[in-house]
Design an enzyme around this catalytic site. Sequence first.
Site, PDB file in Angstrom:
ATOM      1  N   LYS A 257      30.792 -19.840  31.305  1.00 25.62           N
ATOM      2  CA  LYS A 257      30.114 -19.549  32.576  1.00 25.62           C
ATOM      3  C   LYS A 257      29.035 -20.580  32.846  1.00 25.62           C
ATOM      4  CE  LYS A 257      30.222 -14.533  32.664  1.00 25.62           C
ATOM      5  NZ  LYS A 257      29.361 -13.349  32.693  1.00 25.62           N
ATOM      6  N   MET A 258      29.020 -21.088  34.055  1.00 26.11           N
ATOM      7  CA  MET A 258      28.056 -22.128  34.370  1.00 26.11           C
ATOM      8  C   MET A 258      26.621 -21.594  34.363  1.00 26.11           C
ATOM      9  SD  MET A 258      28.416 -24.845  37.348  1.00 26.11           S
ATOM     10  CE  MET A 258      27.314 -26.240  37.343  1.00 26.11           C
ATOM     11  N   SER A 259      26.465 -20.339  34.763  1.00 24.38           N
ATOM     12  CA  SER A 259      25.107 -19.784  34.836  1.00 24.38           C
ATOM     13  C   SER A 259      24.477 -19.677  33.456  1.00 24.38           C
ATOM     14  CB  SER A 259      25.147 -18.420  35.498  1.00 24.38           C
ATOM     15  OG  SER A 259      26.084 -17.600  34.852  1.00 24.38           O
ATOM     16  N   LYS A 260      25.300 -19.761  32.417  1.00 26.27           N
ATOM     17  CA  LYS A 260      24.773 -19.605  31.055  1.00 26.27           C
ATOM     18  C   LYS A 260      24.292 -20.924  30.465  1.00 26.27           C
ATOM     19  CE  LYS A 260      25.688 -15.184  30.123  1.00 26.27           C
ATOM     20  NZ  LYS A 260      25.556 -14.765  31.515  1.00 26.27           N
ATOM     21  N   ARG A 261      24.395 -21.993  31.197  1.00 22.37           N
ATOM     22  CA  ARG A 261      24.006 -23.270  30.627  1.00 22.37           C
ATOM     23  C   ARG A 261      22.766 -23.810  31.329  1.00 22.37           C
ATOM     24  NH1 ARG A 261      27.414 -28.565  31.765  1.00 22.37           N
ATOM     25  NH2 ARG A 261      26.330 -28.208  33.724  1.00 22.37           N
TER      26      ARG A 261
END
Length: 488
Positions: A257-261
């Site tokens: 997930k992009m939001s996790k990076r």
Amino acid sequence: MSDVRVRFAPSPTGALHVGGLRTALFNYLFAKHHGGRFILRIEDTDQERFVAGAEDGIVEMLHWAGLVPDEGPHLGGDNGPYRQSERRELYAKYAARLIEQGHAYQCYVTPAELERMRAGQMEAQKSDPALLVKYDGRHRDLSDKERRRFENEGRKAVVRMRIPEPEEQIVVEDLIRGRVVFNSSQLDDQVLLKSDGFPTYHLAVVVDDHLMGITHILRAEEWLSSTPKHLYLYRWLGWEPPKTAHLPLLLNADRSKMSKRGGDTAAGVYRDKGFLPEALVNFLALLGWNPGDDREVFSLEDLIAEFTLERVGKSGSVFDLDKLNWMNQGYIGKLPPDDLYAALRPFIDRTPHAAEDEEVLRQICLIVQPSLVTLADIGGHLPFFFRPGDAPLAPELANALAGEEAQTVISAFRERLRAADGLDAPGFKEMMKAVQKETGIKGKGLWGTMRWAITREAEGPDLAKVAALFGRDKVLDRLERVLGGIDK
Ligand code: GLU
């Protein structure tokens, strides 16, 4: 004009994420496609995560991307205020109504008690994995006396929603995900109003979406699981819920997930790195939406014309930086000269060449235009044009230029240039042709040699254009240096 009204409802907790910008874009496109309105609402009820200046940053990015709201805190409108912190009486009013109706209740459980409840449930879960960790409902049915006792102890109540018993199925008919069924037994007695009087997201979002006349909610997939709670609130308050469309996730190249990076997820980082808003918007539109064929280049107007929720998929979309680079290069390549210069100027200002003659800088921008992947790349190109003529040549280059073939080509060219009044790009090509004919030397022996002699580099932008920019005298000077042995 249709009655479509959508909202983008960011929390001002930091910089606008590219995922947030994609959500804003889809809302904007949906509204404009249907001739409706796009509303900005600032969800600033979480005092702990509030970041001063974040709202301004969000508004600035929306404007940069061309997604200008029709109503919002900075614009006004008939449905304001558009900041949730300015709407607190409304939430208190509806919380009171829900308590009165028995759909909500005051809960005096302290954070420490909640923590113990949680720890105990997690322990119990080890032997029975089916057990849920959630509020156990212990203050659902307090008597007046018990309530008074807690208040006398100085406890402050939160207001919780009362998920009804017996259990039932709550069905979300999502415009993207289709029919999604939740069981009420999975839902927590969600806090609606915190002890500081601020609403939680769940109460505020329902009250505001209703009062602001929102017809469609387009938001990130992570909010889908909150929707059944919201549907209870709509039911109890006697309001018709807006339709929902939960947008697919944005993924990193490894499908996480992009939001996790951390990394480059702030939309502003792309602006600062020299991506054009047209390119970023075009790129983001294709993360989740597709036109149904293999076209990839769309202006904002094209997108408005073509955007429909039927063409938004369910599966996550990979944020492919190579593709964004490719798109950006394409958009930069198409900029008319004045727009190109205006876009590049802030990036030129960051280099030591900011004070160079503007006309020369404009010419340079045009010459390097096809090779710019980002606007910031201009910084890497400028030194090439401003290297002093007497800068020492690399030894291999000096040797190569001293060779017989190179000297023949260069002196043949020098003769022609001496005889000319000036030098432009077509004139340069003509002279090169004539030199080729005269000496019989062509290809690398001709073009490579002249490139070295004039630019002192093995590679670079179109040589005829560079020579024209340098002009007759500077080119002649460089050729003389190579022929006269100054550089050797
Ligand atoms: N304030 C929420 C967020 O920051 C909005 C969620 C919604 O659109 O309902 O994403």
